[in-house]
Write a protein that holds these residues in place. Structure first.
Motif, PDB file in Angstrom:
ATOM      1  N   ARG A 102       0.850  -1.188   0.000  1.00  0.00           N
ATOM      2  CA  ARG A 102       0.000   0.000   0.000  1.00  0.00           C
ATOM      3  C   ARG A 102       0.886   1.238   0.000  1.00  0.00           C
ATOM      4  O   ARG A 102       1.949   1.251   0.607  1.00  0.00           O
ATOM      5  N   LEU A 103       0.445   2.265  -0.732  1.00  0.00           N
ATOM      6  CA  LEU A 103       1.244   3.485  -0.797  1.00  0.00           C
ATOM      7  C   LEU A 103       1.149   4.208   0.538  1.00  0.00           C
ATOM      8  O   LEU A 103       0.070   4.370   1.091  1.00  0.00           O
ATOM      9  N   SER A 104       2.296   4.616   1.052  1.00  0.00           N
ATOM     10  CA  SER A 104       2.261   5.363   2.305  1.00  0.00           C
ATOM     11  C   SER A 104       2.007   6.829   1.990  1.00  0.00           C
ATOM     12  O   SER A 104       2.329   7.305   0.902  1.00  0.00           O
ATOM     13  N   PRO A 105       1.410   7.566   2.953  1.00  0.00           N
ATOM     14  CA  PRO A 105       1.156   9.004   2.718  1.00  0.00           C
ATOM     15  C   PRO A 105       2.452   9.745   2.400  1.00  0.00           C
ATOM     16  O   PRO A 105       2.460  10.692   1.618  1.00  0.00           O
ATOM     17  N   GLY A 106       3.549   9.297   3.006  1.00  0.00           N
ATOM     18  CA  GLY A 106       4.833   9.936   2.768  1.00  0.00           C
ATOM     19  C   GLY A 106       5.255   9.822   1.313  1.00  0.00           C
ATOM     20  O   GLY A 106       5.754  10.782   0.711  1.00  0.00           O
ATOM     21  N   GLU A 107       5.014   8.635   0.727  1.00  0.00           N
ATOM     22  CA  GLU A 107       5.381   8.434  -0.673  1.00  0.00           C
ATOM     23  C   GLU A 107       4.557   9.331  -1.592  1.00  0.00           C
ATOM     24  O   GLU A 107       5.081   9.936  -2.529  1.00  0.00           O
ATOM     25  N   VAL A 108       3.244   9.400  -1.307  1.00  0.00           N
ATOM     26  CA  VAL A 108       2.372  10.243  -2.128  1.00  0.00           C
ATOM     27  C   VAL A 108       2.803  11.707  -2.021  1.00  0.00           C
ATOM     28  O   VAL A 108       2.867  12.428  -3.018  1.00  0.00           O
ATOM     29  N   GLU A 109       3.154  12.092  -0.814  1.00  0.00           N
ATOM     30  CA  GLU A 109       3.572  13.481  -0.606  1.00  0.00           C
ATOM     31  C   GLU A 109       4.864  13.782  -1.372  1.00  0.00           C
ATOM     32  O   GLU A 109       5.000  14.835  -1.999  1.00  0.00           O
ATOM     33  N   ARG A 110       5.788  12.810  -1.340  1.00  0.00           N
ATOM     34  CA  ARG A 110       7.061  13.000  -2.046  1.00  0.00           C
ATOM     35  C   ARG A 110       6.820  13.095  -3.560  1.00  0.00           C
ATOM     36  O   ARG A 110       7.429  13.920  -4.243  1.00  0.00           O
TER      37      ARG A 110
END
Lengths: 244, 257
Positions: A102-110
């Motif tokens: 699952r995509l982490s919020p941190g990855e989406v933010e980056r």
């Protein structure tokens, strides 16, 4: 880390394109390889990326930290290779998506941050077919940066673009890839001279790498800098000899 | 505006020609009924027609569902297991030399006169086009996508599910379009060979009793049904592949009608 490629050889249809080729990629430097098509420069790059399979290419890859290079290279090709069924944001996130977690919020933010770096923050939800060629290549650049690998390999990344878009994208790439180890393949001397710390020419039968040209000054160099123009003329002459 | 009017004008024109032929040749109504008579029968026999149409529709839809699922599964297994491909692909190709219609009597014998044999006919007739389209689509993933996936460290499973399968969607869509246009043929042929319900049965029965107007009405219902199905599937296929440019899909639409 520094990367060394030793004793690389490429055979294609029973004839030797190059053999006993050594290539040095010093840490934090932008190295460009110039050459005509068919000289095996793309195969060389694919060998480093671990995706060379159709041609008979061999070579030993050594990293200064002693670990294998496999899986630690970000690849950017001439075509943007954006997946048409994914949004721009999901294309930047492709490396994370393909891991299946699952995509982490941190990855989406980056990914969103990287899209803003390539000035496409407002197109995150668009589909790739709704973008222009230059915009698509900028998304590909963001996807490459998202991988955050120690080596970035670029295979004529800007050659499908028009001249003005190409210049702008070169400036952007230099800015975003500063201090990274980069290997770029190109057939455009000006492109190599504007962006690189070291320029090598691959030519001959069998092909060999020339001595490195190391232009002075900070990148991206001006297109009308005397040194750039001087080297460009020389390199064009040198490359033209080959084709006759 | 003209695009909406054109089909209407073409339909009206054909109907006028039809009526003219009836008037000029003085064809008896049990050989060639006029369009007005057919419409009249359509309304007077509407409940009967709908009863049989429902049966045929269910057969077509079940056949489509089964054939598509089987075709998709076959294509996936063919792509996943190379050794299976070497054994199964020649069998598949040779099996296409047998006309599916010739199998209809055998299917009646095995599966009975009920719905099962018709669903089997529809399934069989669409199985191969769907398998072929999906298999081709899955094999022809752009090499660049797969190379990129490999540099991104994607497993074979992730490559199949996230790269090859979505990349095959356009091919899958054309396979589905072909399947939708041939599935009604399978169901109707099945009904002709032996059944007690369905539009195919009704048409054969009406023909035998010289109720040619009823036969034409049934044909009309069948045509409307097939067209509606085709356009629904076309719409779904285009929703699945929104990135295909409008020009290519409208091209496709123009060619396929």
């Amino acid at each position: 880390m520094d990367i060394r490629l030793e004793q690389a050889s490429l055979h294609w249809q029973h004839h030797c394109v190059f053999s006993e080729l050594n290539l040095e990629l010093p840490e934090g430097q932008w190295t460009s390889i110039l050459g005509q098509s068919g000289v095996g420069k793309s195969s060389l790059l694919q060998l480093l990326c671990g995706i060379a399979d159709d041609a008979d290419i061999k070579g030993r890859i050594l990293c200064s930290d002693g670990l294998p290079l496999q899986g630690r290279v970000a690849w950017m090709a001439q075509q943007d290779l954006l997946l048409p069924w994914l949004s721009v944001l999901d294309n930047v996130l492709l490396a994370a998506r393909l891991q299946g977690n699952r995509l982490s919020p941190g990855e989406v933010e980056r990914a969103r941050y990287l899209l803003s770096q390539v000035q496409l923050a407002d197109r995150a939800e668009a589909r790739p077919d709704q973008l222009s060629g230059g915009q698509r290549q900028r998304v590909a650049l963001a996807r490459t940066l998202f991988q955050d690998q120690p080596l970035v390999c670029m295979d004529e990344p800007f050659s499908a673009l028009d001249a003005i878009t190409r210049l702008k994208l070169q400036d952007l790439a230099v800015q975003l890839l500063a201090d990274r180890t980069v290997l770029m393949i190109t057939h455009d001397p000006l492109e190599a001279l504007r962006l690189s710390d070291r320029i090598l020419v691959l030519q001959g039968h069998p092909a060999r790498l020339s001595e490195a040209i190391e232009p002075s000054g900070s990148v991206p160099r001006a297109i009308d800098a005397p040194e750039v123009l001087h080297h460009q003329a020389r390199l064009l002459k040198q490359l033209a000899q080959e084709t006759i | 505006m003209m695009r909406l009017l054109r089909p209407l004008i073409i339909t009206l024109g054909l109907l006028v020609i039809w009526q003219l032929v009836v008037w000029l040749t003085h064809a008896p109504r049990f050989i060639l009924p006029g369009p007005l008579l057919v419409l009249e029968t359509l309304f007077s026999q509407f409940p009967l027609l709908m009863k049989h149409a429902a049966v045929t529709l269910v057969e077509i839809l079940l056949g489509l569902l089964l054939g598509t699922l089987l075709g998709l599964m076959s294509a996936l297994s063919l792509v996943t297991w190379g050794s299976l491909r070497r054994w199964l692909l020649p069998v598949l190709v040779v099996s296409q030399a047998i006309p599916v219609f010739a199998l209809a009597p055998v299917l009646m014998l095995w599966l009975g006169y009920g719905m099962a044999s018709k669903v089997a006919m529809a399934t069989l007739i669409i199985y191969f086009p769907v398998t072929a389209a999906c298999f081709d689509g899955l094999r022809q993933t752009p090499a660049g996508y797969l190379q990129l996936a490999r540099t991104l460290g994607a497993s074979r499973r992730a490559q199949l599910l996230q790269i090859r399968l979505p990349a095959a969607l356009p091919a899958f869509g054309s396979g589905l379009r072909v399947a939708t246009s041939v599935a009604p043929i399978g169901a109707v042929v099945g009904e002709w060979v032996g059944s007690s319900t369905g539009l195919g049965y009704l048409m054969l029965n009406a023909n035998a009793r010289m109720q040619v107007d009823l036969m034409f009405a049934a044909l009309l219902v069948l045509a409307v049904m097939a067209l509606a199905l085709y356009f629904s599937v076309n719409l779904i296929a285009r929703r699945l592949t929104p990135w295909l440019s409008e020009s290519t899909s409208s091209n496709f639409r123009g060619n396929s009608i």
